[in-house]
Design a protein around this motif. Structure first.
Motif, PDB file in Angstrom:
ATOM      1  N   THR A 108       0.839  -1.122  -0.153  1.00  0.00           N
ATOM      2  CA  THR A 108       0.185  -0.231  -0.112  1.00  0.00           C
ATOM      3  C   THR A 108       0.870   1.022   0.056  1.00  0.00           C
ATOM      4  OG1 THR A 108      -1.795   1.000   1.124  1.00  0.00           O
ATOM      5  CG2 THR A 108      -0.046   0.034   2.688  1.00  0.00           C
ATOM      6  N   ASP A 110       2.775   3.994   1.396  1.00  0.00           N
ATOM      7  CA  ASP A 110       3.714   4.240   2.648  1.00  0.00           C
ATOM      8  C   ASP A 110       4.578   5.322   2.967  1.00  0.00           C
ATOM      9  OD1 ASP A 110       5.794   3.298   1.264  1.00  0.00           O
ATOM     10  OD2 ASP A 110       5.899   1.291   1.969  1.00  0.00           O
ATOM     11  N   ASP A 141       4.347  13.561   3.165  1.00  0.00           N
ATOM     12  CA  ASP A 141       4.439  13.151   4.597  1.00  0.00           C
ATOM     13  C   ASP A 141       4.218  14.044   5.290  1.00  0.00           C
ATOM     14  OD1 ASP A 141       5.185  10.517   4.122  1.00  0.00           O
ATOM     15  OD2 ASP A 141       7.439  11.355   3.409  1.00  0.00           O
ATOM     16  N   TYR A 161      -0.327  12.058   4.423  1.00  0.00           N
ATOM     17  CA  TYR A 161      -0.335  10.756   4.812  1.00  0.00           C
ATOM     18  C   TYR A 161      -0.188  10.451   6.273  1.00  0.00           C
ATOM     19  CZ  TYR A 161       2.217   6.120   5.377  1.00  0.00           C
ATOM     20  OH  TYR A 161       2.520   4.916   5.904  1.00  0.00           O
ATOM     21  N   THR A 162      -1.400   9.998   6.668  1.00  0.00           N
ATOM     22  CA  THR A 162      -1.501   9.756   8.150  1.00  0.00           C
ATOM     23  C   THR A 162      -1.480   8.411   8.627  1.00  0.00           C
ATOM     24  OG1 THR A 162      -4.018   9.310   7.674  1.00  0.00           O
ATOM     25  CG2 THR A 162      -3.505  11.606   8.021  1.00  0.00           C
ATOM     26  N   GLY A 163      -0.676   7.603   7.968  1.00  0.00           N
ATOM     27  CA  GLY A 163      -0.303   6.227   8.451  1.00  0.00           C
ATOM     28  C   GLY A 163       0.531   6.283   9.698  1.00  0.00           C
ATOM     29  N   ALA A 166      -1.746   7.147  12.650  1.00  0.00           N
ATOM     30  CA  ALA A 166      -2.693   6.137  13.016  1.00  0.00           C
ATOM     31  C   ALA A 166      -2.082   5.038  13.773  1.00  0.00           C
ATOM     32  CB  ALA A 166      -3.342   5.377  11.657  1.00  0.00           C
ATOM     33  N   THR A 167      -0.858   4.736  13.370  1.00  0.00           N
ATOM     34  CA  THR A 167       0.037   3.805  14.225  1.00  0.00           C
ATOM     35  C   THR A 167       0.343   4.252  15.653  1.00  0.00           C
ATOM     36  OG1 THR A 167       1.023   2.985  12.105  1.00  0.00           O
ATOM     37  CG2 THR A 167       2.221   2.614  14.148  1.00  0.00           C
ATOM     38  N   HIS A 199      -5.102   7.624   4.840  1.00  0.00           N
ATOM     39  CA  HIS A 199      -4.227   6.218   4.968  1.00  0.00           C
ATOM     40  C   HIS A 199      -4.486   5.817   6.551  1.00  0.00           C
ATOM     41  CE1 HIS A 199      -1.284   3.088   4.546  1.00  0.00           C
ATOM     42  NE2 HIS A 199      -1.543   3.208   3.394  1.00  0.00           N
ATOM     43  N   ASP A 200      -5.175   4.538   6.939  1.00  0.00           N
ATOM     44  CA  ASP A 200      -5.268   4.244   8.117  1.00  0.00           C
ATOM     45  C   ASP A 200      -6.164   5.052   8.829  1.00  0.00           C
ATOM     46  OD1 ASP A 200      -3.991   1.947   7.395  1.00  0.00           O
ATOM     47  OD2 ASP A 200      -1.996   2.439   8.256  1.00  0.00           O
ATOM     48  N   HIS A 223      -9.901   1.092   3.461  1.00  0.00           N
ATOM     49  CA  HIS A 223      -9.602  -0.184   4.119  1.00  0.00           C
ATOM     50  C   HIS A 223     -10.370  -0.295   5.533  1.00  0.00           C
ATOM     51  CE1 HIS A 223      -6.966  -3.470   5.383  1.00  0.00           C
ATOM     52  NE2 HIS A 223      -6.999  -3.062   6.519  1.00  0.00           N
TER      53      HIS A 223
END
Length: 247
Positions: A108, A110, A141, A161-163, A166-167, A199-200, A223
């Motif tokens: 995906t 990243d 980013d 990009y919010t990955g 979220a993590t 993202h996420d 997702h």
């Protein structure tokens, strides 16, 4: 108000895992639209691992007054039946094209663009997409030093990009990542850019992001939304996200 664009890629993943035509991402888009979402997102990759080239036009034809957002890597060359991102945009004429620096080897998206490296390569592609009448957003980013460069090369928006946020949220302390998202969004707005995010994102972490960035234009969610919809139903899930995003 922050708009919700529903990414229907995961429906295509499920269809492709079995072959045939079901479940149909077009029907999923119709349900999401009927439930009140503001847009539909697709991310057709050159390997067509989920959304296929034929899906792009079928979904475009099914939209009923909502925006279409087509994501993809503008540097990926045509391959087989995949004609390249700009040609897909020319055919489908979405409201927005979101440029993402992903490759076949990524499960995906990243990471965002490095505009110091890729900015000048992107400039004519951004110009070509805008000439087709669509808004252009660049996947970036949070904390990138290049946020303002997105405006310099002609983009209309960035998509944060919010990955990492979220993590960190799932781990129990998202304060630093959320602060990076807020600072980057404020820098983008100061440069004249709109701000999207994706993202996420899910029903648990989205309220914090929305509260921190009140001027967020759009979130693109697929997702988590479809994962939650397995239990609660697609229409109900879409409405829950809309309630989170409502002013």
């Amino acid at each position: 108000m922050t708009l919700l664009s529903v990414n229907v890629n995961k429906v295509a993943v499920l269809r492709n895992s079995r072959g045939g035509t079901a479940p149909d991402p077009v029907q999923a888009a119709r349900v999401a639209i009927a439930s009140g979402c503001h847009g539909i997102t697709v991310h057709p990759r050159p390997d067509q691992r989920h959304i296929r080239v034929g899906d792009v036009g079928r979904i475009a034809a099914a939209l009923d007054g909502v925006e279409y957002n087509i994501e993809g890597n503008p540097f990926a060359p045509a391959r087989g039946t995949y004609p390249g991102l700009i040609e897909l945009v020319r055919q489908a004429r979405p409201a927005q094209a979101t440029l993402v620096p992903d490759g076949d080897g990524q499960i995906t998206s990243d990471h965002g663009f490095d505009l110091r490296r890729d900015g000048e390569r992107l400039r004519p592609l951004v110009e070509a997409l805008k000439a087709l009448g669509c808004r252009v957003s660049l996947f970036m980013d949070a904390g990138s030093p290049d946020i303002e460069r997105a405006a310099d090369i002609g983009a209309d928006r960035i998509e944060l990009y919010t990955g990492p946020f979220a993590t960190a949220f799932a781990a129990g302390d998202a304060s630093a990542e959320l602060a990076a998202c807020v600072a980057s969004a404020e820098r983008a707005r100061a440069a004249g850019l709109g701000v999207n995010a994706g993202h996420d994102l899910d029903q648990h972490n989205l309220p914090a992001l929305k509260q921190a960035i009140g001027f967020l234009d759009e979130v693109s969610i697929g997702h988590a939304l479809f994962g939650e919809a397995l239990y609660d139903g697609l229409a109900t899930t879409v409405r829950r996200y809309l309630a989170i995003l409502a002013d």
